[in-house]
Design an enzyme around this catalytic site. Structure first.
Site, PDB file in Angstrom:
ATOM      1  N   CYS A 137       0.830  -1.209   0.000  1.00  0.00           N
ATOM      2  CA  CYS A 137       0.000   0.000   0.000  1.00  0.00           C
ATOM      3  C   CYS A 137       0.863   1.257   0.000  1.00  0.00           C
ATOM      4  CB  CYS A 137      -0.914  -0.034   1.223  1.00  0.00           C
ATOM      5  SG  CYS A 137      -1.877   1.468   1.398  1.00  0.00           S
ATOM      6  N   CYS A 140      -0.403   4.080   2.228  1.00  0.00           N
ATOM      7  CA  CYS A 140      -0.157   3.895   3.664  1.00  0.00           C
ATOM      8  C   CYS A 140       1.317   4.141   3.994  1.00  0.00           C
ATOM      9  CB  CYS A 140      -0.483   2.469   4.108  1.00  0.00           C
ATOM     10  SG  CYS A 140      -1.985   1.802   3.430  1.00  0.00           S
ATOM     11  N   ASP A 141       2.215   3.646   3.159  1.00  0.00           N
ATOM     12  CA  ASP A 141       3.628   3.566   3.553  1.00  0.00           C
ATOM     13  C   ASP A 141       4.578   4.420   2.708  1.00  0.00           C
ATOM     14  OD1 ASP A 141       2.871   1.688   5.469  1.00  0.00           O
ATOM     15  OD2 ASP A 141       2.974   0.063   4.015  1.00  0.00           O
TER      16      ASP A 141
END
Ligand code: NDP
Length: 311
Positions: A137, A140-141
């Site tokens: 992701c 997200c990261d």
């Protein structure tokens, strides 16, 4: 022991399909209970701009859209809870479901909207370095790799989207495509090819993610020449598709690739009173708008079923 809770409609999954089913069922006065599951908001919470959902001419952030869906469901009386359905006895109604291995609910109808989860390459180095530079992701990261070099695996729309997102944050993005062409839509391919700091490596497969406590590189092989090379990277993003979340449902009929089968043109599964909506039953379209549409269908099918069986 306390009496099991009873509900007319239980919805499993808090993505576009689940929330839309909740909006419709709540407006029909059925007071649905929805369990959000392990990823509240579903896959849209791992995306940035959604530009193709009608009604948002300027686009909308995926997480914001899911907050709006949820607020709309609650406004009409849906009960939205966090928690995992840990077992389901779905042979015949009322269906018995257990939440977090302790709380039992009897449901006259169940709407399965559990979506699909990211696939991994299956390399031991990938698994070992998950959360240490390996991710599925970018949204997200990606932030953790600001100004650094990263690789993305895959040739579909997800991989293209992740690569473009990361290109805004990172110095260099290597897109590892195993064929000589991408499966992504034309517009996404064009965006990838016109982004200066994305390098597409065609016919390229991952042999190993390198690093002990953090990703330091990736060893790839060109599957036409058999030549291997090592690329120094700090982030490794896998974007090779998804698998439907169906392991809980032992009596529900699934197709060859594991997606729940529904009667054509309806959300009806092979079990009376159990309906399926969204990506868990759709390997083809997989869009927020189609998931929402099928969530609506599931709520209407459940309502008709309850009426016909006079619960
Ligand atoms: P897809 O199934 O479309 O693509 C998967 C990609 O990963 C393919 O290029 C495939 O390669 C590659 N792949 C699969 N396994 C491996 C492997 N082991 N090693 C290397 N590469 C591998 O999945 P997506 O998640 O990209 O998209 C799914 C659906 O969601 C699509 O319909 C897509 O259009 C949609 N979507 C739409 C978006 C949007 O509209 N904004 C954003 C994201 C997804 P190969 O081609 O060789 O099989």
């Amino acid at each position: 022991m306390s009496k099991p809770e009873r509900t007319k409609v239980l919805i499993i999954g808090g993505g576009p399909a689940g929330y839309t089913a909740a909006i419709y069922a709540a407006r029909a006065g059925l007071q649905p209970i929805l369990y959000e599951g392990p990823e509240p908001g579903g896959q849209l919470t791992t995306t940035t701009d959604v530009e193709n959902y009608p009604g948002y001419p300027k686009g909308v952030l995926g997480p914001k859209m899911m907050e709006d869906f949820k607020a709309q469901a609650i406004r009409f009386g849906a009960v939205v809870r966090s928690g995992l359905i840990t077992s389901m006895e779905e042979k015949h109604p009322p269906h018995q479901l257990v939440v977090d291995e302790k709380h039992t609910i009897h449901a006259d109808t169940v709407i399965i909207a559990t979506g699909a989860s990211a696939k991994w390459l299956g390399l031991s180095s990938e698994q070992r370095l998950k959360g240490k530079g390996v991710s599925s992701c970018a949204v997200c990261d990606g932030f953790f790799f600001k100004g650094q070099d990263v690789a993305v695996v895959g040739g579909g729309d997800s991989a293209a989207e992740e690569a473009i997102y990361l290109a805004n944050l990172c110095k260099n993005v290597y897109l590892l495509v195993r064929k000589g062409e991408m499966r992504a839509s034309h517009i996404m391919q064009q965006r990838v090819l016109h982004t200066k700091n994305i390098t597409v490596l065609w016919h390229t497969e991952t042999q190993e993610v390198l690093g002990t406590d953090a990703v330091e590189g990736v060893r790839v092989v060109n599957n036409q020449t058999d030549k291997t090379k090592t690329i120094a990277i700090q982030g490794f993003f896998v974007a090779i598709g998804h698998r439907p979340n169906t392991s809980l449902f032992t009596h529900i009929k699934k197709n060859r690739i594991g997606y729940i089968e529904t009667k054509p043109g309806t959300s009806q599964t092979n079990v009376p009173g159990v309906f399926a909506a969204g990506d868990v039953q759709d390997s083809l379209y997989r869009q927020a708008v189609t998931a929402a549409g099928s969530g609506c269908m599931a709520a209407l099918d459940a309502e008709r079923y309850l009426h016909a069986t006079a619960h």
